[in-house]
Design a protein around this motif. Structure first.
Motif, PDB file in Angstrom:
ATOM      1  N   UNK A  74      12.133  -7.444 -10.191  1.00 43.32           N
ATOM      2  CA  UNK A  74      10.877  -7.245 -10.890  1.00 43.32           C
ATOM      3  C   UNK A  74       9.744  -6.871  -9.960  1.00 43.32           C
ATOM      4  N   UNK A  75       9.534  -7.653  -8.922  1.00 38.01           N
ATOM      5  CA  UNK A  75       8.399  -7.422  -8.017  1.00 38.01           C
ATOM      6  C   UNK A  75       8.479  -6.057  -7.347  1.00 38.01           C
ATOM      7  N   UNK A  76       9.569  -5.789  -6.632  1.00 40.87           N
ATOM      8  CA  UNK A  76       9.592  -4.604  -5.787  1.00 40.87           C
ATOM      9  C   UNK A  76       9.821  -3.322  -6.572  1.00 40.87           C
ATOM     10  N   UNK A  77      10.401  -3.397  -7.762  1.00 40.58           N
ATOM     11  CA  UNK A  77      10.477  -2.200  -8.590  1.00 40.58           C
ATOM     12  C   UNK A  77       9.076  -1.756  -8.990  1.00 40.58           C
ATOM     13  N   UNK A  78       8.253  -2.702  -9.456  1.00 39.76           N
ATOM     14  CA  UNK A  78       6.886  -2.369  -9.841  1.00 39.76           C
ATOM     15  C   UNK A  78       6.023  -2.017  -8.635  1.00 39.76           C
ATOM     16  N   UNK A  79       6.129  -2.809  -7.562  1.00 32.40           N
ATOM     17  CA  UNK A  79       5.273  -2.592  -6.392  1.00 32.40           C
ATOM     18  C   UNK A  79       5.591  -1.256  -5.726  1.00 32.40           C
ATOM     19  N   UNK A  80       6.858  -0.955  -5.523  1.00 35.78           N
ATOM     20  CA  UNK A  80       7.214   0.293  -4.847  1.00 35.78           C
ATOM     21  C   UNK A  80       6.832   1.503  -5.694  1.00 35.78           C
ATOM     22  N   UNK A  81       6.974   1.379  -7.025  1.00 35.52           N
ATOM     23  CA  UNK A  81       6.536   2.498  -7.870  1.00 35.52           C
ATOM     24  C   UNK A  81       5.028   2.674  -7.754  1.00 35.52           C
ATOM     25  N   UNK A  82       4.286   1.585  -7.719  1.00 35.37           N
ATOM     26  CA  UNK A  82       2.846   1.675  -7.570  1.00 35.37           C
ATOM     27  C   UNK A  82       2.441   2.280  -6.236  1.00 35.37           C
ATOM     28  N   UNK A  83       3.123   1.888  -5.160  1.00 34.51           N
ATOM     29  CA  UNK A  83       2.815   2.430  -3.842  1.00 34.51           C
ATOM     30  C   UNK A  83       3.098   3.928  -3.799  1.00 34.51           C
ATOM     31  N   UNK A  89      -3.028   1.286   1.288  1.00 35.12           N
ATOM     32  CA  UNK A  89      -4.084   0.317   1.567  1.00 35.12           C
ATOM     33  C   UNK A  89      -4.569  -0.394   0.319  1.00 35.12           C
ATOM     34  N   UNK A  90      -4.847   0.374  -0.734  1.00 35.36           N
ATOM     35  CA  UNK A  90      -5.277  -0.232  -2.000  1.00 35.36           C
ATOM     36  C   UNK A  90      -4.182  -1.116  -2.575  1.00 35.36           C
ATOM     37  N   UNK A  91      -2.942  -0.639  -2.495  1.00 37.63           N
ATOM     38  CA  UNK A  91      -1.823  -1.412  -3.037  1.00 37.63           C
ATOM     39  C   UNK A  91      -1.690  -2.744  -2.315  1.00 37.63           C
ATOM     40  N   UNK A  92      -1.831  -2.720  -0.986  1.00 45.62           N
ATOM     41  CA  UNK A  92      -1.706  -3.948  -0.209  1.00 45.62           C
ATOM     42  C   UNK A  92      -2.807  -4.936  -0.560  1.00 45.62           C
ATOM     43  N   UNK A  93      -4.035  -4.448  -0.704  1.00 44.95           N
ATOM     44  CA  UNK A  93      -5.152  -5.346  -1.006  1.00 44.95           C
ATOM     45  C   UNK A  93      -5.012  -5.936  -2.402  1.00 44.95           C
TER      46      UNK A  93
END
Length: 220
Positions: A74-83, A89-93
């Motif tokens: 769940x986490x990395x599917x959404x996070x990596x798509x967002x990145x 930088x925005x994604x990390x913050x």
């Protein structure tokens, strides 16, 4: 190694992964990247378990699988798509700013955290500040709607990670910490299924039908 040093090393590793992730998702599909990452790490942790001669029988297997599906799939599917669709930088913050907020609220639902009125007010002010800080930047981006959707995806992935962390926290008191990362191998397999499905969908969308720019070789 002291706990403070270990925490600093962990924070450093976590912080420097965003730029390589941004570079990687420009080359391979985001979900496939998450799949490859955790398949490799899952195998590595299994090797460590064997070397340390730890038993592979895991108590509370259902809870571990649920936590792994949230934290990994769940986490990395959404996070990596967002990145892939927003700046690293925005994604990390967004990720690091929302993590303590989600941990506090979800932890309170499970009785692990106590939310006082003062704490809720401080969290609310933090959320408002975060929205004001990045809404302007997202709108000013070349594709504002895509940037907002991408950062929202990062936020959803952060919530998944926080939820998985909360439900796995009691397990850290009863089982060795090596067992929790090793569960990521099974969740990475489910991410592989998502990756294959998304790849097929991408092929359907990006392959135009005949008469609309497609089948040029056949019509030539």
């Amino acid at each position: 190694m002291s706990r403070l040093v270990a925490f600093g090393v962990m924070a450093l590793i976590w912080g420097v992964t965003w730029l390589p992730t941004k570079i990687a998702v420009q080359t391979v599909p985001p979900i496939f990247l998450a799949t490859a990452r955790f398949l490799l790490s899952g195998v590595l942790f299994l090797v460590i378990l064997r070397i340390r001669r730890l038993p592979l029988r895991i108590p509370a297997f259902g809870r571990i699988v649920a936590a792994s599906l949230l934290i990994t799939t769940g986490c990395y599917s959404f996070v990596f798509w967002g990145v892939a669709h927003a700046s690293s930088g925005l994604s990390a913050i967004v990720n690091l700013s929302l993590m303590p907020i989600f941990l506090a609220f979800i932890g309170s639902l499970y009785g692990q955290e106590h939310l006082s009125a003062r704490r809720v007010g401080a969290i609310g002010l933090g959320v408002v500040g975060l929205v004001l800080l990045f809404s302007g930047r997202a709108v000013a981006a070349q594709d504002g709607a895509t940037a907002v959707l991408a950062l929202s995806s990062v936020a959803v992935g952060t919530a998944c990670y926080a939820w998985g962390s909360v439900i796995s926290r009691p397990l850290t008191q009863t089982i060795p910490p090596w067992f929790l990362p090793s569960g990521r191998r099974s969740s990475a397999q489910s991410a592989l299924c998502l990756s294959l499905c998304s790849s097929k969908a991408t092929i359907r969308v990006t392959s135009p039908p005949c008469g609309m720019g497609g089948c040029s070789s056949a019509s030539a």
